[in-house]
Write a protein that holds these residues in place. Structure first.
Motif, mmCIF file in Angstrom:
data_model
loop_
_atom_site.group_PDB
_atom_site.id
_atom_site.type_symbol
_atom_site.label_atom_id
_atom_site.label_comp_id
_atom_site.label_asym_id
_atom_site.label_seq_id
_atom_site.Cartn_x
_atom_site.Cartn_y
_atom_site.Cartn_z
ATOM 1 N N CYS A 262 -4.449 -37.950 1.155
ATOM 2 C CA CYS A 262 -5.217 -36.706 1.009
ATOM 3 C C CYS A 262 -4.355 -35.486 1.334
ATOM 4 O O CYS A 262 -4.468 -34.443 0.683
ATOM 5 N N TYR A 263 -3.502 -35.622 2.311
ATOM 6 C CA TYR A 263 -2.617 -34.531 2.725
ATOM 7 C C TYR A 263 -1.654 -34.159 1.603
ATOM 8 O O TYR A 263 -1.498 -32.974 1.261
ATOM 9 N N ARG A 264 -1.014 -35.151 0.984
ATOM 10 C CA ARG A 264 -0.090 -34.862 -0.116
ATOM 11 C C ARG A 264 -0.836 -34.342 -1.339
ATOM 12 O O ARG A 264 -0.341 -33.484 -2.074
ATOM 13 N N SER A 265 -2.037 -34.872 -1.562
ATOM 14 C CA SER A 265 -2.817 -34.405 -2.698
ATOM 15 C C SER A 265 -3.216 -32.940 -2.535
ATOM 16 O O SER A 265 -3.220 -32.174 -3.498
ATOM 17 N N SER A 266 -3.550 -32.546 -1.309
ATOM 18 C CA SER A 266 -3.922 -31.149 -1.071
ATOM 19 C C SER A 266 -2.723 -30.215 -1.211
ATOM 20 O O SER A 266 -2.878 -29.050 -1.595
#
Length: 307
Positions: A262-266
């Motif tokens: 989720c962090y990389r996607s954001s």
């Protein structure tokens, strides 16, 4: 003579307030404040009390921040050196030797983004787990909400993360100037939410371990080894697409794997977060946080008898 054997006892006990203590000159002294720590509540600390002690909270954040880099040659420059050098090592090990994919991102950006996120989580967890052992002497001398110490440690690590994120953005700007397009879109607005869930997971697990280390000191040694092994199972150095299909169910049991995704996607939008693992990770985080705060509250009133 009247028969009183059947009469009821009408005496009523009245609790009178204690007389105020007097000084040597006869002046009335104000009553001393009394703090009662109960071990059967989820939280012994009321949020309003945390706000009253906000100056102590800021002082602890400053103390921890300064203590890390005090008497070092590079000082705060370690913010930049640590993730950069670690990323170079992982580029050689995982990129050149193991040949693991890094989606559409340059290897340096991919590894650095994972390292700074994992460093934030692991530092928060290990420091919160050491709360009672590291601050036991301070807890015995003066009263203040004990939860301030874990919260100050998480805040200090958040400041470290912000500084290292600035380094990552500088690396991305370098690639942009070199002609490599790395899009940073509106999804970055979800980054504080992802970091908040990471911090809550670290707080819950750290409080659980801190409460257990009151009796079992070995746990502090185990935490370091466990975090090193956990890192390799959390999509820090490889994307979900590199995991064999028969092992994907293990990632769903690991909340940090989904949170890193989720962090990389954001940040980049190169990895599309799957909804079900993200929901499972959030649910696990809430359960762990509630259990950790409850165990921390129980340990507050009894840890001085053991440590």
């Amino acid at each position: 003579m009247a028969d009183t054997s059947g009469t009821k006892n009408t005496n009523i006990a009245i609790d009178l307030p204690p007389e105020p203590s007097k000084g040597t000159n006869g002046d009335v002294k104000p009553p001393k404040p009394t703090y009662v720590v109960e071990a059967d509540k989820l939280l012994n600390t009321h949020p309003r009390e945390l706000w009253v002690y906000r100056e102590l909270f800021l002082l602890l954040v400053k103390r921890d921040f300064v203590a890390v880099y005090k008497q070092t040659v590079l000082g705060p420059l370690w913010f930049f050196v640590q993730p950069f050098l670690a990323s170079l090592v992982f580029m050689i090990v995982f990129g050149q030797i193991a040949r693991l994919p890094t989606t559409n991102l340059p290897p340096l950006v991919f590894y650095m983004s994972g390292i700074i996120a994992w460093s934030f989580f692991s530092n928060c967890l290990s420091q919160v787990a050491f709360t009672f052992l590291g601050s036991g002497g301070l807890f015995r001398k003066i009263y203040f909400p004990r939860l301030i110490v874990p919260l100050s440690q998480i805040t200090m690590n958040l400041l470290n993360f912000v500084a290292q994120l600035a380094v990552l953005l500088a690396v991305i700007a370098f690639y942009e100037l070199s002609g490599k397009r790395i899009e940073l879109g509106v999804k970055m607005l979800a980054l504080p939410l992802v970091l908040g869930v990471m911090a809550l997971l670290a707080l819950g697990l750290g409080c659980l371990i801190a409460a257990a280390t009151v009796k079992y000191r070995d746990l502090n040694i185990i935490v370091g080894y466990t975090l090193n092994l956990w890192m390799y199972a959390s999509l820090v150095f490889y994307p979900r697409s590199a995991v064999p299909p028969n092992l994907l169910w293990l990632l769903q049991l690991n909340p940090m794997a989904s949170l890193i995704e989720c962090y990389r996607s954001s940040l980049f939008g190169t990895e599309h977060t799957e909804v079900q693992p993200a929901i499972i990770a959030t649910a696990i985080t809430l359960v762990v946080a509630i259990a950790g705060l409850w165990c921390f509250a129980r340990a507050e009133g009894t840890f001085t008898d053991t440590i």
